[in-house]
Design an enzyme around this catalytic site. Structure first.
Site, PDB file in Angstrom:
ATOM      1  CG  ASP A  10      -0.213   0.053   2.549  1.00 15.79           C
ATOM      2  OD1 ASP A  10       0.983  -0.332   2.601  1.00 15.79           O
ATOM      3  OD2 ASP A  10      -0.825   0.487   3.546  1.00 15.79           O
ATOM      4  CG  ASP A  15       4.179   0.451   1.748  1.00 15.99           C
ATOM      5  OD1 ASP A  15       3.617  -0.626   1.980  1.00 15.99           O
ATOM      6  OD2 ASP A  15       4.035   1.466   2.454  1.00 15.99           O
ATOM      7  CG  ASN A  39       0.688   3.530   4.198  1.00 15.22           C
ATOM      8  OD1 ASN A  39       0.563   3.540   5.417  1.00 15.22           O
ATOM      9  ND2 ASN A  39       1.633   2.841   3.582  1.00 15.22           N
ATOM     10  CB  THR A 123       4.709  -4.086   2.919  1.00 21.94           C
ATOM     11  OG1 THR A 123       4.292  -3.579   1.639  1.00 21.94           O
ATOM     12  CG2 THR A 123       5.844  -5.069   2.733  1.00 21.94           C
ATOM     13  CG  PHE A 164      -1.432   1.735   9.722  1.00 23.36           C
ATOM     14  CD1 PHE A 164      -2.507   2.583   9.945  1.00 23.36           C
ATOM     15  CD2 PHE A 164      -1.154   1.352   8.412  1.00 23.36           C
ATOM     16  CE1 PHE A 164      -3.296   3.051   8.895  1.00 23.36           C
ATOM     17  CE2 PHE A 164      -1.932   1.813   7.351  1.00 23.36           C
ATOM     18  CZ  PHE A 164      -3.004   2.658   7.600  1.00 23.36           C
ATOM     19  CG  ASN A 165       0.652  -2.725   7.603  1.00 25.66           C
ATOM     20  OD1 ASN A 165       0.260  -1.648   7.164  1.00 25.66           O
ATOM     21  ND2 ASN A 165       1.824  -3.240   7.262  1.00 25.66           N
ATOM     22  CG  HIS A 232       7.349   0.751   9.880  1.00 25.30           C
ATOM     23  ND1 HIS A 232       7.654   0.580  11.217  1.00 25.30           N
ATOM     24  CD2 HIS A 232       6.850   2.012   9.760  1.00 25.30           C
ATOM     25  CE1 HIS A 232       7.343   1.676  11.877  1.00 25.30           C
ATOM     26  NE2 HIS A 232       6.858   2.561  11.022  1.00 25.30           N
ATOM     27  CG  ASP A 233       6.081  -1.432   4.635  1.00 27.35           C
ATOM     28  OD1 ASP A 233       5.642  -2.001   5.650  1.00 27.35           O
ATOM     29  OD2 ASP A 233       5.448  -0.544   4.036  1.00 27.35           O
TER      30      ASP A 233
END
Length: 304
Positions: A10, A15, A39, A123, A164-165, A232-233
């Site tokens: 996303d 990402d 996102n 992700t 979040f995810n 993060h991703d």
């Protein structure tokens, strides 16, 4: 030996960085990119995935996916990633068209037709993955593992409990964790340790055009502090290539789907509640210096 992967994503700034690594590292064979709402809305995440593919002139198909979570009301992260999801750089506008088939249809086709088992790398929220497993359960035998960014054993970043995810679509996360497919959980426990430092970010700007692009979009990321920017991703790709730099622990992960802790990933850390069974390898520690070194090396090898 290459690792054949599909990214379900996303974009989103981190990402985009993860896609950059997956497209350009010779040890990764990126077969397909599928988009999901997260996102920002799915029309924007699809376009952003196409922008990265086009930026590198990569021969990677993109398929548009779920517009909203399975049950929960959709809530984006535009406050972090900006209204477009990837602000700060002027990408080409002559984008390739996405596949006519949906993300779930594309996932089914590419997984079943692959001559080797696929590693799924989600992700964003796991809506497409949950729909895939619900509609086409036969794909599970063709998936080597899922390396998923999301979750936390401690503090969340969306609520005090939820990352979040997983928060975006907890019902999908529950389906994924109950699927029986091997899962590696790359959560906040390591992604908030492996920050891209300000020094690393500065080096990117003058490295090459890919470095400038990443510098410009990461500089617009709202998920940063004086210590650095959370990528993060990107940790999913780092794990695939350098598992020795990340410590994991086998445990059972449950997902909370309602109430004030909605979206929380509860790890059975003591192995006390599931008869010794586990459903995930959970990343619990990372060599942050190695992550920064690798990030810069990966980008420096990309040719303009």
């Amino acid at each position: 030996m290459t690792i054949k992967i599909i990214m379900d994503t996303d974009p989103g700034i981190d990402d985009a960085a993860a896609l950059t690594m997956a497209i350009n590292d010779p040890q990764i064979d990126l077969a397909l990119v599928t988009s999901v709402a997260g996102n920002v809305t799915v029309d924007k995440t699809t376009k952003n995935a196409q922008k990265i593919v086009r930026f590198f002139n990569a021969d990677v198909p993109v398929a548009a996916g779920a517009q909203q979570p399975l049950i929960k009301e959709f809530e984006d992260a535009a406050r972090i990633h900006g209204e477009s999801g990837m602000p700060g750089y002027d990408f080409p506008e002559d984008l390739p068209k996405p596949l006519e088939m949906t993300a779930v249809e594309a996932l089914h086709k590419y997984i079943m037709e692959s001559d080797e088992n696929i590693t799924l790398v989600p992700t964003g929220s796991y809506t497409n993955i949950a729909l895939l497993f619900s509609e086409y359960p036969e794909v599970k035998t063709k998936i080597d593992r899922i390396v998923a960014m999301g979750g936390s054993l401690g503090m969340g970043n969306m609520t005090s409990a939820a990352e979040f995810n997983v928060f975006t679509d907890p019902d999908a996360a529950k389906i994924m964790y109950q699927s029986g497919v091997p899962i590696v959980m790359i959560g906040l426990d390591i992604t908030m340790k492996a920050l891209l430092t300000p020094e690393s970010l500065t080096k990117l700007e003058h490295m090459n055009e890919a470095g400038k692009m990443l510098h410009d979009i990461i500089s617009n990321d709202g998920d940063k502090s004086e210590a650095g920017s959370a990528m993060h991703d990107v940790n999913t790709i780092f794990y695939l290539l350098h598992p020795e730099a990340i410590t994991t622990k086998d445990m059972w992960i449950d997902v909370i789907t309602d109430g004030p802790a909605i979206g929380e990933t509860v790890g059975d850390i003591r192995g006390a509640y599931h008869d010794g069974k586990t459903n995930a390898k959970v990343a619990v520690d990372i060599d942050a210096a190695a992550f920064n070194k690798w990030f810069l090396e990966e980008v420096s090898q990309i040719k303009d």
